[in-house]
Each structure stands twice: as C-alpha cells, then as structure tokens.
Design an enzyme around this catalytic site. Sequence first.
Site, PDB file in Angstrom:
ATOM      1  N   SER A  89      13.523 -26.049  28.787  1.00  0.00           N
ATOM      2  CA  SER A  89      12.107 -25.533  30.280  1.00  0.00           C
ATOM      3  C   SER A  89      12.100 -24.415  30.136  1.00  0.00           C
ATOM      4  O   SER A  89      11.240 -23.964  29.073  1.00  0.00           O
ATOM      5  CB  SER A  89      13.371 -25.869  31.389  1.00  0.00           C
ATOM      6  OG  SER A  89      13.146 -24.903  32.717  1.00  0.00           O
ATOM      7  N   THR A  90      12.776 -22.902  30.624  1.00  0.00           N
ATOM      8  CA  THR A  90      13.049 -21.493  30.340  1.00  0.00           C
ATOM      9  C   THR A  90      12.382 -21.613  29.206  1.00  0.00           C
ATOM     10  O   THR A  90      13.793 -21.638  28.053  1.00  0.00           O
ATOM     11  CB  THR A  90      13.315 -21.028  31.274  1.00  0.00           C
ATOM     12  OG1 THR A  90      13.324 -21.250  32.482  1.00  0.00           O
ATOM     13  CG2 THR A  90      13.346 -19.493  31.052  1.00  0.00           C
ATOM     14  N   HIS A 122       9.416 -28.392  30.918  1.00  0.00           N
ATOM     15  CA  HIS A 122       8.878 -28.210  33.113  1.00  0.00           C
ATOM     16  C   HIS A 122       7.817 -26.870  33.492  1.00  0.00           C
ATOM     17  O   HIS A 122       7.488 -26.082  32.426  1.00  0.00           O
ATOM     18  CB  HIS A 122       9.990 -27.546  33.759  1.00  0.00           C
ATOM     19  CG  HIS A 122      11.496 -28.348  33.993  1.00  0.00           C
ATOM     20  ND1 HIS A 122      12.657 -28.609  33.692  1.00  0.00           N
ATOM     21  CD2 HIS A 122      11.646 -30.354  33.502  1.00  0.00           C
ATOM     22  CE1 HIS A 122      13.511 -28.753  33.877  1.00  0.00           C
ATOM     23  NE2 HIS A 122      12.793 -29.959  33.992  1.00  0.00           N
ATOM     24  N   MET A 175      16.894 -23.516  31.802  1.00  0.00           N
ATOM     25  CA  MET A 175      17.798 -23.132  32.948  1.00  0.00           C
ATOM     26  C   MET A 175      17.945 -24.603  34.286  1.00  0.00           C
ATOM     27  O   MET A 175      17.371 -25.093  33.872  1.00  0.00           O
ATOM     28  CB  MET A 175      16.870 -21.634  34.107  1.00  0.00           C
ATOM     29  CG  MET A 175      17.976 -21.369  35.232  1.00  0.00           C
ATOM     30  SD  MET A 175      19.322 -20.313  34.189  1.00  0.00           S
ATOM     31  CE  MET A 175      20.209 -19.793  35.642  1.00  0.00           C
ATOM     32  N   ASP A 198      18.632 -29.868  34.510  1.00  0.00           N
ATOM     33  CA  ASP A 198      17.793 -31.394  33.738  1.00  0.00           C
ATOM     34  C   ASP A 198      17.842 -32.044  32.390  1.00  0.00           C
ATOM     35  O   ASP A 198      17.993 -30.450  31.647  1.00  0.00           O
ATOM     36  CB  ASP A 198      16.282 -31.181  33.994  1.00  0.00           C
ATOM     37  CG  ASP A 198      15.904 -32.551  34.137  1.00  0.00           C
ATOM     38  OD1 ASP A 198      16.396 -33.399  34.376  1.00  0.00           O
ATOM     39  OD2 ASP A 198      14.276 -31.837  34.131  1.00  0.00           O
TER      40      ASP A 198
END
Length: 362
Positions: free
Chosen positions: A176-177, A203, A298, A301
């Site tokens: 993600s991030t 994401h 972050m 998930d």
Amino acid sequence: MTETTNSGTRTRVLVVDDSAFMRTALARMIASESSFEVVATACNGSEALEKIAALDPEVVTLDVEMPQLDGLATLRVIMSRFPRPVIMVSAITEEGAATTFNALSAGAFDYVPKMLSGTSLDIDHIRNDLVAKIRAAAFARKQKNDSESVKKPVQAAARRRRTTDIIPEIVAIGTSTGGPKALQEILPRFSSDLAVPLLIVQHMPEGFSTSFAARLNGLCSIPVCEAEDGEIVRPGAAYIAPSGAQMRVVRKPSDLRPVISLDSGPRGAQHAPSIDVMMKSVALLYKSRAMGIIMTGMGSDGAEGMKAIHSAGGFTIGQDEATSIVYSMPRICAEMGILDRIVPLSGIPAQVMQATLRRRHA
C-alpha cells in the site's frame, strides 16, 4: 487560510495548489480534523518553498500541475533542502498519473486524486483518503524523528519453519503506502526466466493502475500487465490488480489452468482491490505451493491473506521495518507470528528466485 502558531500535538500542514478553489477546499477538509492544523496555503512552488522554510510544516500537500515551478520540480527542492512527507494531489489523466509516479520515485510519501466531474471538481469524496494519508505521513515522520529518543515496540521475529521443501508455483504480493516506489525497485530485478507468476495488489485510486502497470512493464524484463477477467495466469509474468476491482485466482471446471477472476465483491470490503481477497484465493487454490509477500503499507489489509497462506503451508515473507515507508502491514503479520522471513526490500527478489529455483530443479 491564515498562518497560525504551532498548537502542540496537532499535525501542521501546508496546502499548495494553483487553484484558489482547490486551496480552500483542501484546507477546509484538513482543518475539519481536530488533530490537524493548516498553517498556510501557497499558490505556486516558489511560495511553497518560502513558507516551508519559514513555518516548518510537518506535512505538505502539493499540486502536481502548476505554472512556473511545477509540482515535480518543487518536490525535488523540498526533498533536497527540507525533507518531509509530501502528498501529491494529482488529476486522474494519463499524463497526471505518469507525473505522480515520477513524484513517488523522487520521494513523495503518497498521493490523492483530483476527480473531475463534468465542469466542476468533485473532491468531497477524497476527504477520507486525504485525512488518512496525512495521518500516516505524520506518524511515519514522528517515528523517524523519535527513533532514538522513544523506545520502539519490540519487532516480532520471523517464525523459522522448514521452508526448503516448499516449492512455490505462484507469488502473491500485497502493498500500500510506499508500494509504487518499492515495486519499481524490486520488479526490474526479476529475470526473464522467472518460473512462477506474480499476482500484485497495490492500493491505488481508480484510474491509476493502468498507467502504473504500463510503467512497470517498461522497466522490467518480465511482462507486467493490468489483470483482465478470465486471463490465464502464466509463469514469468506479473499481474497488477485493477483499481476498483477484486482480483482472485480460480480454476474453472472446464479448464485446469488457473485464471484471473475480477469482480466488485465482497460487499463492505475496505479496499478494492483487497490484498486479503487475492491472497485467500491463492491459498485456497495453491495451498502449500503458494508464496505470500507483505510489503510497506498502512493498515491491516493482507494480514488475513498472509495467515491463510501460512496456515496452508505456504512460504511467507515480510518487508523489514528499516526499508518500509510505513511498517503497519508487515508489522501486524510479524506480530501474528505468520512470517517465515523478514527481509529488506532489496532482499525480496533473491528470496523469490531462490525458492522458485528449487521448482526448476524439482
């Protein structure tokens, strides 16, 4: 928005955008959070640099497209002179997406999309995304600044299982991030003789995954594509989950070959695509012949998906804290005791190649 003094525990944010409407709208969204404070706004890159030097904001939101000193040029100056988390605000166009990925490579923390709807800017829907990313940016900066003075939680060690007998037939990657930059670093390191497919959930807002897959394809020796429904999963290729869809791997009764399945379910899923959804399908179909990799990001998930792969006897790897932009997703998996290895970002390709080499010699 007028300049204000430091209010202690609140995260101090500078908003930079050449549109007066966007500056006002973004500032209001940010200021509506009691834990945030908009210390100033700026209408161009030069003004932004002056206000960063004078006000020392903890986080900067930065428009990608600005006259004179554009967002990318401004970002590069910030990273060299005033390094701090910068969140890019980008239009969802092919050109805007390409510039955004250049910004992530240049050190931007993350990005949020400007959504165009007819002749008006429909930006209210980005509020939750913007707030979450500012909070993550402030947290990451605080962790970095306080690393020597504040005792960190003890990092759970990887659980050493006998993994030399595991011969993966597929690799599931979730991030993600910080993921776009991380994926651009590791995917080009895979050689063209990679013996397994890579399924990747990153994401990102709708409109960005197509450009991202094309960008990665141009950097890599292996083919990288945005996954399509019904597509056969082939060894030596990487499949990026499309934004806004859930990606699974399934085997149709009429054909033994695994294929990609895309849909909008399950209802209520926090992310689309979801790492958990993708990894659970991999664990169900491949069982002990699966490898799961959880990377910077972050939230939580991927924890249930990695657990499913681990419980099925597959091989699990987590990115380490030192090389993660945000360590939340890998940390949760480490603390659950479901990681067989914890390695730096640069070590992930070698782990995959070493494990899949056994497949070629099996």
